[in-house]
Design a protein around this motif. Structure first.
Motif, mmCIF file in Angstrom:
data_model
loop_
_atom_site.group_PDB
_atom_site.id
_atom_site.type_symbol
_atom_site.label_atom_id
_atom_site.label_comp_id
_atom_site.label_asym_id
_atom_site.label_seq_id
_atom_site.Cartn_x
_atom_site.Cartn_y
_atom_site.Cartn_z
ATOM 1 N N SER A 227 0.531 -1.452 -0.202
ATOM 2 C CA SER A 227 -0.079 0.222 0.240
ATOM 3 C C SER A 227 0.436 1.180 -0.403
ATOM 4 C CB SER A 227 -0.688 -0.078 1.028
ATOM 5 O OG SER A 227 -2.082 -0.987 0.916
ATOM 6 N N ALA A 228 2.073 1.307 0.480
ATOM 7 C CA ALA A 228 2.844 2.070 0.654
ATOM 8 C C ALA A 228 3.050 2.600 -0.092
ATOM 9 C CB ALA A 228 3.739 1.481 1.610
ATOM 10 N N LEU A 230 1.428 1.476 -3.515
ATOM 11 C CA LEU A 230 0.729 2.259 -3.915
ATOM 12 C C LEU A 230 0.158 3.933 -3.913
ATOM 13 C CD1 LEU A 230 -1.324 -1.172 -4.984
ATOM 14 C CD2 LEU A 230 0.112 0.334 -6.563
ATOM 15 N N MET A 231 0.134 4.042 -2.884
ATOM 16 C CA MET A 231 0.117 5.279 -2.224
ATOM 17 C C MET A 231 1.357 6.608 -2.563
ATOM 18 S SD MET A 231 -0.845 3.913 1.692
ATOM 19 C CE MET A 231 -1.453 5.400 2.442
ATOM 20 N N LEU A 233 4.297 6.529 -1.839
ATOM 21 C CA LEU A 233 5.986 6.774 -1.087
ATOM 22 C C LEU A 233 6.307 6.300 -0.498
ATOM 23 C CD1 LEU A 233 3.461 6.446 2.399
ATOM 24 C CD2 LEU A 233 4.137 8.371 1.667
#
Lengths: 346, 514
Positions: A227-228, A230-231, A233
């Motif tokens: 997720s990080a 894809l966010m 970051l």
């Protein structure tokens, strides 16, 4: 539970209006600060226990409490570094070896090469940070498990100790001993320079983890690395930075250890990475990453230190009981964590 | 009527993968303030088109124009910066952080490098409130159900266009929602739709992908239909009815779906296969009695989280019951592990075919043969000839495409993966087949085939426990409908001509059957 989509929260808290505030009890149990509170409470109980049992043997002296910081400052610094790594979902096994290596490196440069301590300190810190950076780089760029990479680091740095010298090197340099003996009086007692430094490191780590973007990214990567990414970051940079921080902290811990023990030895701090990891876990940080507080690590270190003190005050027990007590505590805390995480899910 | 200028225009899009032309000469346009559905069967090229648009795949041909300017999008980050945000089916957020942090992480308001927590929370709360959502931004994301997490993901994606987020209107021009509703229940979908309409009113162009036709008709203004990587047409939703749409998507008439209605429901007086008495598990499902006869299809209806899956897991021994007993063919069985259930002839097709069922890196053949081999034990391998024959038979019977036993399962489309999973269990010739959401996330053609298969299995005497989110599906296939509500089996209704979805819905809503 088969999937998050089917968790009871999904049905229990569903209301037509769309308001979905979790119940108070669930909130308390799910509160991530709870483990820290549990560890702090445990420390308090153990300390009170010590006060009543050994009150006639000097345990009531405030200095006994302050000695916990003096005797465990290096462990606290190492454990703070490990907290970063574990929060990001990784592990660092090289800590003890880097500490051992730093003691050798420092003692050798000061004693055998005659370099001034103030030159040696930044060199030692740089070597530790660079070692951490390399491990982080390998972990990220070659997608290798941190366990294996830092295990390699463990062997490498321990081996390098022996390259420097097979014998221990005791330090007689006056600058070292004067620094080691420097004390700060607090009225009720005193703290050593090492203890002060370790507390400063703790405060800086707290600030970084909670008030900087980097710190929050550490939590995000530990929560869900995919997720990080894809966010948007910089998840790779965060991981590398985390191991660099840990390497730096290990080297700093090594310097404090050198001050504390005033010698370099190829076998110093063998297995200390495990003490550091134990302190972090007892302090309530989840090994899976993303959840925990550096303040918990402080209490973890204090609990481990207090066990040592209590056993010393008891007098009749062998020091091996420290290990046994640590093992039992670690086991208990991991079970508590397990219980809490399953509770949180359901 | 003069049409406004589209915010996004894709023309002559071509995308090739080794050996496959995934998109050939596709045109697509998106107007500000509209919700646009992208329709097509699995493998029609919907995902590829979205991935090209969001920079996951590079273009092989064609142009993309955003706001009148030609753009080249090479990475998801660049797409975000250009104002194209995507929310996927899986929630890509960090459950351990607070809602506010999830919205802002990576662009937190800072002063001298210090995160301004108060400002962050206030901005997040304002953003959430402006969108008409009731979410406590200070609570950890994991304390909210998936649906709310999905809403938070949308809120986050809106903020990405602006530097600090919030403030004056979203910087997002195009919002792509890729199957956001597939794991939401009805209330949650409504909440999502409310948010979508609100954003539409603010002028955001929304691209919406969903397998649920009713949802498309409820919320969308315009749709583009793809088939086999080519553009079939662009229509206003109000000009095209569902039958017409399905025909466009399939490229053939609806006959195969209608067949099903005639097939269903002949009387079943088979003997009892499974009898559960007082079976229950605290926190899972309240004790229930259930009787499944041979050749009977029992459909379970109920909202998401009402205990459908939990009931099935108890019958399969995947969860331990606290109370009650199960007997199969008159003999009492202890269901302490799935192995016991498999031994007694129960098979369970999980709803999470990716995480709990299939091994994506193994081939179709290996995946199919897994359960059979497991039931024989590793000391007695299945002879190669027999194995190949069995696999070929089921690939043919279920029409698994590609019909290549050597293909890796991970590369198959969702519908075909589901069929592989079905084949795996069918090959063990179970007496009771439990299907948990077998048609979720697969296209309408494959759906019909799986439903037909259930009917024919039941005619051959196999009992089926069928769980599906769509009531019509349950109603069409089942002899008996078990209704669940709040983790309790509240009614078992024999199916018949007088039973309608409305009746079932009433039972779910009231908790009792009149």
């Amino acid at each position: 539970m088969s999937a998050t989509t089917k968790s009871p929260t999904a049905s229990d808290s569903r209301t037509a209006s769309g308001s979905r505030t979790p119940s108070k009890a669930a909130r308390l149990l799910g509160d991530r600060r709870l483990p820290v509170a549990v560890t702090a409470l445990l420390f308090l109980l153990m300390y009170l226990g010590g006060l009543t049992r050994y009150q006639n043997f000097g345990f009531t002296e405030p200095q006994v409490f302050l000695n916990l910081f003096i005797d465990n400052g290096y462990l606290l610094v190492a454990a703070v570094g490990v907290t970063f790594v574990i929060l990001s979902g990784g592990i660092d096994l090289s800590v003890g070896s880097v500490i051992g290596f730093t003691t050798m490196f420092t003692a050798w440069l000061v004693e055998r090469q005659g370099l001034p301590l103030l030159v040696v300190i930044p060199m030692a810190l740089a070597v530790g940070a660079f070692g951490g950076f390399l491990m982080g780089y390998v972990i990220h760029n070659f997608e290798i498990q941190p366990f294996i990479v830092t295990l390699a680091g463990l062997f490498l740095f321990r081996g390098l100790c022996l390259v420097i010298s097979k014998e221990s090197i005791s330090i007689s340099d006056s600058s070292v001993s004067s620094m080691a003996e420097r004390q700060v009086s607090l009225g009720i007692g005193f703290l050593s320079l090492g203890a002060i430094i370790s507390l400063v490191v703790l405060a800086v780590a707290f600030y970084v983890l909670h008030y900087t973007r980097f710190g929050r990214r550490v939590y995000a990567v530990g929560g869900n690395e995919q997720s990080a990414l894809l966010m948007g970051l910089p998840q790779g940079g965060t991981k590398i930075a985390v191991y660099t921080v840990s390497g730096f902290c290990s080297a700093l811990a090594g310097l404090l250890f050198t001050l504390y023990i005033q010698s370099g030895d190829p076998l110093h701090a063998t297995g200390m990475e495990l003490d550091a990891i134990a302190a972090v876990v007892i302090g309530g940080t989840l090994l899976t990453g993303g959840s925990g507080y550096v303040l918990g690590t402080l209490f973890g270190v204090l609990v481990l230190g207090l066990i040592k003190s209590l056993i010393q005050f008891e007098g009749t027990l062998s020091s091996w009981w420290t290990k046994i007590a640590t093992g039992v505590l670690l086991c208990a805390f991991i079970l508590i964590q397990r219980f809490m995480t399953t509770r949180r899910k359901t | 009527m003069a049409e406004p200028r589209p915010v996004l225009e894709m023309a002559g899009i071509v995308k090739e993968f080794p050996g496959v032309r995934a998109l050939s000469d596709v045109d697509f346009r998106l107007f500000p303030g509209e919700i646009h559905a992208l329709m097509g069967e699995n493998g029609a090229g919907k995902s590829t088109l979205i991935k090209v648009l969001t920079g996951v795949h590079p273009l092989d041909g064609g142009t993309i124009t955003l706001d009148g300017r030609s753009v080249r999008i090479t990475s998801p980050l660049q797409a975000q910066q250009a104002g194209i945000s995507t929310v996927y089916q899986e929630v890509n957020l960090c459950p351990n952080l607070s809602v506010a942090e999830n919205i802002f992480i990576g662009r937190e308001p800072t002063r001298m490098g210090r995160i301004q927590w108060k400002q962050l929370r206030r901005q997040a709360a304002e953003l959430v409130e402006r969108l008409g959502l009731d979410i406590d931004v200070g609570a950890p994301l994991s304390s909210y159900p998936l649906a709310v997490q999905q809403l938070v993901a949308i809120v986050r994606s809106l903020g990405t266009g602006t530097s600090t987020g919030g403030g004056e209107g979203p910087g997002t021009k195009v919002l792509i929602l890729d199957e956001p509703t597939s794991s939401l229940d009805r209330d949650e979908v409504l909440q999502l739709f409310a948010l979508m309409r609100r954003l539409k009113d603010e002028g955001v162009a929304i691209l919406f992908v969903s397998h649920f036709l009713d949802q498309i008709y409820e919320v969308c203004d315009r749709m583009t239909v793809l088939r086999n990587g080519t553009l079939v047409g662009e229509h206003m939703v109000r000009d095209l009815d569902q039958v017409g749409l399905v025909q466009l998507m399939l490229g053939k008439a609806m006959g195969q779906l209608d067949e099903l209605h005639d097939q269903q429901l002949h009387s079943h007086a088979g003997e009892t296969l499974v009898r559960a008495e007082g079976l229950g598990r605290t926190g899972g499902i309240a004790p229930f009695d259930l009787e499944i006869r041979k050749g009977e299809v029992i459909g379970l209806a109920g909202l998401l989280g009402s205990g459908r899956t939990e009931l099935a897991r108890l019958l399969f021994g995947a969860d331990q019951p606290d109370s009650g007993k199960v007997s199969i063919e008159g003999r009492q069985v202890s269901m302490s592990a799935p192995n016991d259930a498999i031994g007694a002839g129960v098979a369970f097709c999980s709803e999470n075919r990716k995480s709990e069922g299939l091994v994506p890196d193994l081939t179709v053949r290996e995946n199919i043969i897994l359960a059979l081999q497991a039931s024989r034990g590793w000391t007695r391998p299945i002879p190669v000839a027999q194995r190949d024959e069995l696999v070929a038979k089921y690939i043919k019977a279920l029409d698994i495409r590609p019909a290549n036993p050597e293909a890796r399962v991970g590369q198959l489309s969702g519908g075909n993966q589901q069929k592989v999973l079905l084949a795996r269990w069918l090959i063990t010739q179970p007496k009771l087949l439990i299907l948990d959401e077998p048609t979720r996330g697969i296209d309408i053609g494959a759906k019909a085939e799986i439903q037909k298969l259930v009917v024919s299995l039941s005619e051959d005497g196999m009992s089926v426990l069928y769980i599906a989110a769509e009531l019509e599906e349950v109603l069409r296939l089942s002899h008996t409908i078990g209704v669940l509500r709040d983790r309790r089996l509240v009614a078992q209704i024999p199916n018949g001509p007088e039973i309608t979805t409305t009746r079932i819905l009433e039972t779910i809503a009231s908790g009792e059957h009149q």
